[in-house]
Design an enzyme around this catalytic site. Sequence first.
Site, PDB file in Angstrom:
ATOM      1  N   TRP A 467       0.832  -1.210   0.000  1.00 27.63           N
ATOM      2  CA  TRP A 467       0.000   0.000   0.000  1.00 27.63           C
ATOM      3  C   TRP A 467       0.864   1.255   0.000  1.00 27.63           C
ATOM      4  O   TRP A 467       0.591   2.219   0.698  1.00 27.63           O
ATOM      5  CB  TRP A 467      -0.972   0.004   1.191  1.00 27.63           C
ATOM      6  CG  TRP A 467      -1.769  -1.250   1.302  1.00 27.63           C
ATOM      7  CD1 TRP A 467      -2.483  -1.876   0.317  1.00 27.63           C
ATOM      8  CD2 TRP A 467      -1.931  -2.082   2.469  1.00 27.63           C
ATOM      9  NE1 TRP A 467      -3.072  -3.019   0.796  1.00 27.63           N
ATOM     10  CE2 TRP A 467      -2.753  -3.178   2.111  1.00 27.63           C
ATOM     11  CE3 TRP A 467      -1.466  -1.997   3.780  1.00 27.63           C
ATOM     12  CZ2 TRP A 467      -3.117  -4.174   2.997  1.00 27.63           C
ATOM     13  CZ3 TRP A 467      -1.824  -2.989   4.669  1.00 27.63           C
ATOM     14  CH2 TRP A 467      -2.643  -4.067   4.288  1.00 27.63           C
ATOM     15  N   HIS A 468       1.904   1.232  -0.829  1.00 27.37           N
ATOM     16  CA  HIS A 468       2.801   2.372  -0.969  1.00 27.37           C
ATOM     17  C   HIS A 468       2.636   3.013  -2.343  1.00 27.37           C
ATOM     18  O   HIS A 468       3.611   3.314  -3.025  1.00 27.37           O
ATOM     19  CB  HIS A 468       4.253   1.931  -0.763  1.00 27.37           C
ATOM     20  CG  HIS A 468       4.555   1.435   0.605  1.00 27.37           C
ATOM     21  ND1 HIS A 468       5.682   0.676   0.907  1.00 27.37           N
ATOM     22  CD2 HIS A 468       3.876   1.572   1.775  1.00 27.37           C
ATOM     23  CE1 HIS A 468       5.677   0.372   2.196  1.00 27.37           C
ATOM     24  NE2 HIS A 468       4.596   0.911   2.745  1.00 27.37           N
ATOM     25  N   GLN A 469       1.403   3.245  -2.759  1.00 24.90           N
ATOM     26  CA  GLN A 469       1.145   3.823  -4.073  1.00 24.90           C
ATOM     27  C   GLN A 469       1.861   5.169  -4.212  1.00 24.90           C
ATOM     28  O   GLN A 469       1.818   5.997  -3.297  1.00 24.90           O
ATOM     29  CB  GLN A 469      -0.352   4.011  -4.295  1.00 24.90           C
ATOM     30  CG  GLN A 469      -1.147   2.716  -4.294  1.00 24.90           C
ATOM     31  CD  GLN A 469      -1.746   2.379  -2.959  1.00 24.90           C
ATOM     32  OE1 GLN A 469      -1.019   2.073  -2.033  1.00 24.90           O
ATOM     33  NE2 GLN A 469      -3.066   2.430  -2.845  1.00 24.90           N
TER      34      GLN A 469
END
Length: 542
Positions: A467-469
């Site tokens: 979840w490191h967009q």
Amino acid sequence: MDQNTHDLNRHENPAPTRHEVSDDFDFIVCGAGSSGSVIAARLAECGDARVLLLEAGGDDVAESVRDPAQWPLNLGTSRDWGFVGEPAPELCGRRLPLSMGKGLGGGSSINVMVWARGHKEDWNHFAAEADDEAWGYESVLGYYRRIEDWRGPPDAVRRGAGGPVYVAQPRSPQPIAEALLNAASAIGIPVFDTPNGELMESAGGASIAELRIRDGRRESVFGSYVRPLMSRPNLTVLTDALVTSIIFDGKRATGVEVLVNGQRRAFTARCETVLSLGAINTPKVLMQSGIGPKDELKAHGIPVVQHLPGVGRNHQDHLAFGCTWAYRKPEGVGGGGCEAKLFWKSDSRLSQPDILQCQLEFAVPSPAETGLETPAHGWTMFSGLAQPKSRGRLRLSGPNTNDPILIEPNSLSEPEDMAAALAAVELCRELGNSDAFTPLVTSEAAPGTRDRAGMIDFIRKSAVTYWHQSCTAKMGRDSMSVVNNELKVYGIESLRIADASIMPRITTGNTMAPCVVIGERAGDLIRKTHGLAVLSGVAPFA
């Protein structure tokens, strides 16, 4: 300010209602996450500069936010934007859940709280892309010295003390975390005292993680930066305020339209508007406001204000593959569950680590497609890609606020990523099956022994993200760049972007700390542009 916002600080005076909030400000910061919170605070420090901080989500007072161990309970709730990727061909057609924090603090209010500052080569790449050494590693070290209140061994060059961001390692890491360090050392991987000092200048290594946890409670970026200033009359924070579009006068951004509790309002920024909405919503708002690829905007009937083909392109994320072992007996979970990290190279010729491994002290279920059972008690190593080569994109599904953004992660589309994934999983298995873990585990639950084809199948079916967009409105000088070295949107006046979307490429490790640096850098640039100084008698964070 609204009552919900003021209730966050018990020492506040009675708050005005939302109807009493002015329509006019000097600065509007959109998004109260790990960059926006920093910018709003740094501007609010300054004299009489009137600052509006807008947040689409709600407050951050729930126990699931404050208790670090409860972070998984926020996933899929109103505190999570709950994005989902489009079907990915290289992931057997699966759609990746892409969680993102929604509420005061953004991701820093629902994440695992790992403080990872990025590798030296990450920041030097930023500087090269921007042609600005202020983004280089030596400059960024100065920002980290300003930011941190580091509670570990002093390091005058690399660490800060007395800053707004409390950072500490767990006092008594769980045995499983110590086992990882012992396993790494046994196969020749260096073990460092901290993951954010020399390790991030080296070829890689293992270390006990640094966390944003104080006395067993989460420390969000909003809590560290904005909450101490909530009594200032020049700072207004509005929650449940969804930014829908940017308002223009020709090519100058003059403010934003916002749905505040479902009611449409327009706010004017006399000086500047800053988008810190994250790597999904920032491009969406840009495109629906007329900034982006002209062909796509025209296809949805959106008038083109500025053709910038890079908006929504260059999407990057850290992909991970869960390798799990069964415990001999139930073991404790420390902090948010991640107390040890490892960075390494899949190829010794690389300039920096491309393998990212985060150890979780509980067993994480594999996606159903793997057909693997999860032990009742165990631990999972998320073995991942720190420097993916695959690039995704975002597309509009329509011109309206409620039209969802289409996210095409394009994961594992480049062959280098599969090669690195195979190396990462094999390294993880070598570590997890070593003698260091024997006293704690009974067997490997995932992926188990497989031939190359079987391991590739496991990787495609088990892949998830950290979840490191990021990187969807990148900083740079080429035709696909969206902002320049000062974070100004090309072709538009009085509009900057400051969040993970401006990264030219994703940083090595969790992205919260780099986003704080981006916020600090934006604050400095804006203050310099407008000649703002810290109000006399008010101590700056620095």
